[in-house]
Design an enzyme around this catalytic site. Structure first.
Site, PDB file in Angstrom:
ATOM      1  N   ARG A   1      64.629  51.534  32.042  1.00 35.96           N
ATOM      2  CA  ARG A   1      65.277  50.404  32.701  1.00 35.96           C
ATOM      3  C   ARG A   1      66.107  49.615  31.699  1.00 35.96           C
ATOM      4  O   ARG A   1      67.172  49.097  32.014  1.00 35.96           O
ATOM      5  CB  ARG A   1      64.205  49.510  33.328  1.00 35.96           C
TER       6      ARG A   1
ATOM      7  N   GLN B   1      64.422  36.307  39.302  1.00 29.49           N
ATOM      8  CA  GLN B   1      63.311  37.259  39.260  1.00 29.49           C
ATOM      9  C   GLN B   1      63.730  38.489  38.460  1.00 29.49           C
ATOM     10  O   GLN B   1      62.931  39.374  38.217  1.00 29.49           O
ATOM     11  CB  GLN B   1      62.938  37.692  40.683  1.00 29.49           C
TER      12      GLN B   1
ATOM     13  N   ASP C   1      66.927  41.768  33.800  1.00 30.63           N
ATOM     14  CA  ASP C   1      68.113  42.108  33.000  1.00 30.63           C
ATOM     15  C   ASP C   1      68.702  40.818  32.405  1.00 30.63           C
ATOM     16  O   ASP C   1      68.236  39.715  32.709  1.00 30.63           O
ATOM     17  CB  ASP C   1      69.142  42.856  33.865  1.00 30.63           C
TER      18      ASP C   1
ATOM     19  N   HIS D   1      59.962  36.491  35.935  1.00 31.08           N
ATOM     20  CA  HIS D   1      59.266  37.785  35.834  1.00 31.08           C
ATOM     21  C   HIS D   1      59.461  38.449  34.472  1.00 31.08           C
ATOM     22  O   HIS D   1      59.202  39.637  34.330  1.00 31.08           O
ATOM     23  CB  HIS D   1      59.736  38.730  36.947  1.00 31.08           C
TER      24      HIS D   1
ATOM     25  N   CYS E   1      47.516  39.510  20.541  1.00 33.76           N
ATOM     26  CA  CYS E   1      47.482  38.314  19.685  1.00 33.76           C
ATOM     27  C   CYS E   1      48.439  37.244  20.209  1.00 33.76           C
ATOM     28  O   CYS E   1      49.112  37.425  21.205  1.00 33.76           O
ATOM     29  CB  CYS E   1      47.745  38.668  18.215  1.00 33.76           C
TER      30      CYS E   1
ATOM     31  N   THR F   1      67.566  38.522  47.358  1.00 31.30           N
ATOM     32  CA  THR F   1      66.128  38.772  47.199  1.00 31.30           C
ATOM     33  C   THR F   1      65.518  38.947  48.581  1.00 31.30           C
ATOM     34  O   THR F   1      65.823  38.171  49.492  1.00 31.30           O
ATOM     35  CB  THR F   1      65.433  37.656  46.393  1.00 31.30           C
TER      36      THR F   1
ATOM     37  N   GLU G   1      71.743  41.586  54.036  1.00 27.16           N
ATOM     38  CA  GLU G   1      70.798  41.678  55.162  1.00 27.16           C
ATOM     39  C   GLU G   1      69.956  40.417  55.198  1.00 27.16           C
ATOM     40  O   GLU G   1      69.664  39.860  54.142  1.00 27.16           O
ATOM     41  CB  GLU G   1      69.808  42.813  54.932  1.00 27.16           C
TER      42      GLU G   1
HETATM   43  N1  APR Z   1      74.408  41.195  47.048  1.00 30.22           N
HETATM   44  C1  APR Z   1      73.360  40.447  47.452  1.00 30.22           C
HETATM   45  N2  APR Z   1      72.190  40.973  47.856  1.00 30.22           N
HETATM   46  C2  APR Z   1      72.059  42.308  47.844  1.00 30.22           C
HETATM   47  C3  APR Z   1      73.105  43.157  47.423  1.00 30.22           C
HETATM   48  C4  APR Z   1      74.329  42.560  47.023  1.00 30.22           C
HETATM   49  N3  APR Z   1      75.385  43.282  46.622  1.00 30.22           N
HETATM   50  N4  APR Z   1      72.653  44.442  47.526  1.00 30.22           N
HETATM   51  C5  APR Z   1      71.393  44.385  47.990  1.00 30.22           C
HETATM   52  N5  APR Z   1      71.029  43.082  48.195  1.00 30.22           N
HETATM   53  C6  APR Z   1      69.777  42.524  48.697  1.00 30.22           C
HETATM   54  C7  APR Z   1      69.016  43.440  49.627  1.00 30.22           C
HETATM   55  O1  APR Z   1      69.473  43.279  50.959  1.00 30.22           O
HETATM   56  C8  APR Z   1      67.577  42.932  49.453  1.00 30.22           C
HETATM   57  O2  APR Z   1      67.294  41.923  50.383  1.00 30.22           O
HETATM   58  O3  APR Z   1      68.928  42.325  47.592  1.00 30.22           O
HETATM   59  C9  APR Z   1      67.581  42.321  48.051  1.00 30.22           C
HETATM   60  C10 APR Z   1      66.748  43.084  47.051  1.00 30.22           C
HETATM   61  O4  APR Z   1      65.398  42.997  47.412  1.00 30.22           O
HETATM   62  P1  APR Z   1      64.265  43.651  46.532  1.00 30.22           P
HETATM   63  O5  APR Z   1      64.626  45.041  46.169  1.00 30.22           O
HETATM   64  O6  APR Z   1      62.974  43.445  47.236  1.00 30.22           O
HETATM   65  O7  APR Z   1      64.321  42.783  45.171  1.00 30.22           O
HETATM   66  P2  APR Z   1      63.699  41.363  44.871  1.00 30.22           P
HETATM   67  O8  APR Z   1      63.568  40.548  46.085  1.00 30.22           O
HETATM   68  O9  APR Z   1      64.462  40.799  43.725  1.00 30.22           O
HETATM   69  O10 APR Z   1      62.256  41.783  44.368  1.00 30.22           O
HETATM   70  C11 APR Z   1      61.376  40.788  43.901  1.00 30.22           C
HETATM   71  O11 APR Z   1      59.764  42.441  43.364  1.00 30.22           O
HETATM   72  O12 APR Z   1      59.116  44.487  42.496  1.00 30.22           O
HETATM   73  C12 APR Z   1      59.249  43.156  42.250  1.00 30.22           C
HETATM   74  O13 APR Z   1      59.267  42.180  40.147  1.00 30.22           O
HETATM   75  C13 APR Z   1      60.110  42.819  41.058  1.00 30.22           C
HETATM   76  O14 APR Z   1      61.463  40.850  40.692  1.00 30.22           O
HETATM   77  C14 APR Z   1      61.140  41.875  41.618  1.00 30.22           C
HETATM   78  C15 APR Z   1      60.466  41.335  42.854  1.00 30.22           C
END
Ligand code: APR
Length: 335
Positions: free
Chosen positions: A164, A195, A198, A213, A224, A282, A308
């Site tokens: 990653r 969250q 990167d 995170h 330690c 998210t 979405e």
């Molecule tokens: N712009 C905005 N949103 C987007 C885009 C885009 N170009 N492409 C995808 N998405 C949205 C998707 O629709 C989805 O709702 O980003 C979201 C990603 O969701 P997740 O994959 O669940 O990621 P996230 O919510 O950040 O996950 C939270 O889960 O596994 C853990 O620690 C990990 O920080 C992470 C946490």
């Protein structure tokens, strides 16, 4: 809103905000029968794409008034879950602006809380977790992102994060990161909590980023008290896990499932103070971040940006449906 009846076989008389671009697979209950339906937007209508649509329409025609009423109610519910613009049909919400997103109204006394998730880095080529072909489609998080996984097979976990790290090392900030950084330079009262692990917010020029995170380009000792340290090495797998001066293993500076996210006191203080809460990219599935919007909604305006609707859609007053890189530059444009 006009009565919700079927129209010309497959179209519902619901006019949608033009920014709705999603399809949804749902089950529609008609009397005892449950039919799978795929809903989508076609121009400004809600369309049933399911092959079984004729069957559904026939069943609807034959159904008793009460089961029709239930069906209509569930369609309204579906419409509610499909998008915020649809909610406007119930008279509660105004639709998101069509093509050009208007700049967010921010007064000099407003305090902003921005929560970003994997979606904000998607346009930089970093996969999300739960979208199709997301990371958790190809890995089980139990194998690579828990303290148990680390105890059981630290090499697997180390290699997973090394991969990653390599992906992130090649990625560049996109217009969403840049729009956020520019806004942060304009407004002192902006708290950016991500969250993401990167460093694309930093590379875009964001001066203050709270990584709840953890961070891919930091490591720490597993036992330690040595504080987390910068670590930009790429550790081409299968590289040996480095050792701390104390003899213990070095681990990624990542908050795994089952661990407590970092700096929660600071985060909740900022949530309590904010007047505008905006979540970007998210899915609203992982706690505690998924509950931040509800926490802030007691006193703040709440917005979501992403292609979405998130799982916690109902706590947002307005949803801007689309890619963050396309929406944020307009949303954060100087008025
Ligand atoms: N712009 C905005 N949103 C987007 C885009 C885009 N170009 N492409 C995808 N998405 C949205 C998707 O629709 C989805 O709702 O980003 C979201 C990603 O969701 P997740 O994959 O669940 O990621 P996230 O919510 O950040 O996950 C939270 O889960 O596994 C853990 O620690 C990990 O920080 C992470 C946490």
């Amino acid at each position: 809103m006009s009565a919700c009846t079927w129209e010309s076989g497959s179209l519902l008389p619901l006019s949608l905000g033009p920014s709705v671009c999603t399809t949804r697979s749902v089950e529609l209950r008609l009397g005892a029968a449950c039919r799978p339906v795929v809903l989508a937007k076609d121009k400004n209508k809600l369309v049933i794409l399911s092959e079984a649509k004729d069957l559904i329409v026939q069943s609807f025609a034959k159904a008793s008034p009460s089961s029709r009423a239930k069906c209509v109610a569930s369609l309204r519910l579906l419409a509610y879950h499909l998008s915020t613009p649809l909610r406007s049909l119930c008279g509660k919400f105004s639709p998101s602006p069509p093509m050009n997103t208007q700049p967010l109204a921010i007064s000099p006394t407003d305090r902003l809380f921005l929560l970003t998730g994997a979606g904000v880095s998607a346009e930089s080529g970093i996969p999300t977790f739960r979208d199709s072909n997301g990371l958790w489609c190809n890995y089980r998080f139990e194998d690579v992102a828990t303290p148990t996984a680390w105890r059981r097979d630290p090499q697997l976990v180390w290699d997973f994060y090394s991969m990653r790290r390599r992906d992130a090392a090649h990625a560049k900030p996109n217009p969403a990161h840049q729009a956020i950084a520019a806004l942060q330079h304009r407004l002192d009262r902006l708290f950016l909590c991500t969250q993401n692990i990167d460093n694309l917010h930093e590379l875009a020029g964001s001066p203050r980023v709270l990584h709840m995170h953890g961070e891919l380009f930091k490591s720490r000792c597993e036992s330690c008290t040595r504080p987390p340290f910068d670590d930009a090495q790429l550790y081409q797998p299968p590289a040996a896990i480095p050792r701390c001066e104390c003899g213990s293993q070095i681990r990624p500076h990542i908050c795994w499932f089952g661990e407590v996210p970092y700096d929660l006191d600071e985060i909740y203080a900022a949530l309590d103070a904010c007047t505008i809460f905006l979540a970007i990219g998210t899915s609203g599935t992982v706690e505690p971040a998924a509950s931040f919007a509800a926490h802030a909604a007691r006193r703040a305006r709440t917005y979501y940006v992403g292609p979405e609707p998130p799982v916690n859609l109902r706590v947002f007053q307005q949803c801007f449906l689309g890619k963050a890189g396309q929406i944020l530059p307009d949303l954060f444009a100087a008025p």
